[in-house]
Design an enzyme around this catalytic site. Structure first.
Site, short mmCIF file in Angstrom:
data_model
loop_
_atom_site.label_atom_id
_atom_site.label_comp_id
_atom_site.label_asym_id
_atom_site.label_seq_id
_atom_site.Cartn_x
_atom_site.Cartn_y
_atom_site.Cartn_z
N HIS A 144 -51.17 -1.09 108.85
CA HIS A 144 -51.75 -2.41 108.85
C HIS A 144 -52.55 -2.60 109.96
O HIS A 144 -53.68 -3.32 109.91
CB HIS A 144 -50.77 -3.62 108.71
CG HIS A 144 -50.02 -3.85 109.93
ND1 HIS A 144 -48.74 -3.37 110.10
CD2 HIS A 144 -50.13 -4.62 110.94
CE1 HIS A 144 -48.16 -3.90 111.19
NE2 HIS A 144 -49.17 -4.67 111.68
N ASP A 174 -45.77 1.57 105.93
CA ASP A 174 -46.61 0.88 106.80
C ASP A 174 -46.83 2.00 108.01
O ASP A 174 -46.66 1.39 109.28
CB ASP A 174 -45.99 -0.28 107.27
CG ASP A 174 -46.75 -1.05 108.21
OD1 ASP A 174 -48.24 -1.13 107.92
OD2 ASP A 174 -46.17 -1.85 109.08
N ASN A 249 -48.21 -5.60 119.56
CA ASN A 249 -47.20 -4.73 119.68
C ASN A 249 -47.12 -3.89 118.39
O ASN A 249 -46.32 -2.84 118.83
CB ASN A 249 -45.88 -5.74 119.90
CG ASN A 249 -45.80 -5.91 121.42
OD1 ASN A 249 -45.74 -7.17 121.70
ND2 ASN A 249 -45.29 -4.96 122.29
N SER A 250 -47.55 -4.16 117.34
CA SER A 250 -47.46 -3.19 116.26
C SER A 250 -47.95 -1.84 116.47
O SER A 250 -48.83 -1.77 117.15
CB SER A 250 -48.21 -3.76 114.96
OG SER A 250 -47.72 -5.14 114.47
#
Length: 394
Positions: A144, A174, A249-250
């Site tokens: 994402h 993801d 942070n992803s």
């Protein structure tokens, strides 16, 4: 005076002298003995005092070892117990370990900027973090983070900015793999997430709030394992942690206290302002095979039944399962004789209530595995064995 009397007188005088001498000798010996006794008593006193002093000194020394005494400004004496001192020492050691993890892992954490083209030119669409897993420029991040990007930019820990290309993606997990043109880059060490336990130290590193706070380090614990959550219609089995995570942070690493990457930070349950300390990470063991496939240019393959359907429950609640709407040709379900309008009650010995239950069961198997199914068809129960086929998911 005759000779005999003279002899008697001499004898008496001599005896008296001897007795007198003896008396003197006895007197002198008694005095010496008394002095010796006194000296003995003094010696014993000194010995006892020395032993007592030694014991007292050892006691005071042990007390000083057991407690650190200091006097603050108010002149009150405060005693810090050894337990507290040991606890403080352990906390300092843990803090030092976190610092060491940050120093070793942070150089391999990058910032990622997702840019999309519109009428006004390239615009920032998304930002996140990434992990360098190969010194030749391969970086893993969340799908994402780069989804819909026309251009992906990577900022190294040194501050250098590079263009990146998308090497492969796996939307279902993801995960995405991107590549920059660089050599001899620092890399992380991938750990074993199967050894992680609830309560273990967890360290998250990433670019919190995008480029504003690059390389942010937060510390927490592992809150739960194999947590099942649904996101955009997909069921994820993830690590839950209370290490603070924020937008940006992803895609960054979740590390253990040894500096091994045990997860890839992916989701943050924080849309409600009352919810804090709940973050999620894809387990590194699940990510390894996917990353390997993406690096080799292959599609990520997963086992599949070859059906689609929805959850149903009978009016009397006796029948509950997945109503099969469609069966794909040449699939394992088709070969096993499963038909549309069948209701799947159990799979691999486990009850299923909806299609997400089916997916979780399939995640525990590989292509080619044979699993048993329990089907309801027109009031009859049918058992069949299904060979899992392959389905490719981009």
């Amino acid at each position: 005076m005759d000779d005999n009397n003279r002899y008697d007188n001499i004898k008496d005088v001599s005896w008296q002298n001897v007795e007198s001498d003896r008396a003197k000798i006895k007197f002198i010996n008694s005095k010496r003995r008394s002095n010796i006794i006194k000296l003995g008593k003094i010696f014993c006193f000194v010995l006892v005092a020395s032993i007592s002093g030694g014991i007292s000194g050892a006691y005071v020394s042990s007390k000083r070892e057991a407690a650190k005494i200091y006097t603050p400004n108010n002149n009150q004496v405060v005693v810090e117990s050894r337990d507290n001192a040991d606890k403080a020492g352990s906390e300092n050691a843990a803090q030092n370990s976190v610092s060491e993890v940050a120093e070793s892992v942070s150089p391999a954490v990058v910032g990622i900027s997702n840019k999309a083209q519109d009428y006004f030119g390239l615009q920032d669409l998304e930002s996140g973090s990434g992990i360098i897993i190969d010194s030749n420029g391969y970086i893993v991040t969340n799908y994402h983070v780069i989804q819909g990007a026309d251009k992906v930019m990577v900022k190294l820990s040194s501050g250098k900015i590079l263009n990146a290309s998308v090497a492969g993606v796996d939307e279902r997990s993801d995960l995405a793999l991107i590549k920059v043109d660089a050599k001899n880059l620092p890399v992380v060490r991938l750990g074993d997430s199967s050894k992680v336990k609830v309560g273990d130290t967890a360290i998250a590193i990433g670019n919190s709030l995008g480029g504003e706070f690059p390389g942010s380090v937060t510390k927490g614990i592992i809150s739960a394992l194999n947590r099942k959550i649904e996101y955009n219609g997909v069921i994820y089995k993830v690590i839950q942690t209370d290490a603070a995570m924020n937008p940006g942070n992803s895609g960054g690493p979740l590390c253990n206290i040894q500096g091994d990457v045990i997860g890839i930070n992916s989701l943050k349950l924080g849309t409600d302002s009352n919810i804090e300390g709940i973050g999620f990470a894809i387990t590194i063991n699940e990510a390894k095979d996917i990353i390997k496939s993406l690096m080799s240019g292959e599609k990520v393959s997963r086992p599949d039944l070859g059906i689609s359907g929805e959850s149903v429950v009978s009016q009397d609640n006796k029948i509950q399962g997945v109503y099969i709407q469609q069966v794909e040709k040449n699939s394992g379900a088709s070969a096993a004789g499963i038909k549309p309008t069948d209701i799947l009650l159990e799979l691999d010995g486990k009850k299923v209530k909806d299609i997400s239950d089916v997916e979780l069961i399939l995640d525990e198997h590989k292509v080619g595995d044979k699993i048993k199914s329990k089907i309801w068809r027109d009031g009859n129960i049918i058992y069949s064995e299904i060979t899992l086929s392959q389905i490719d998911k981009k």
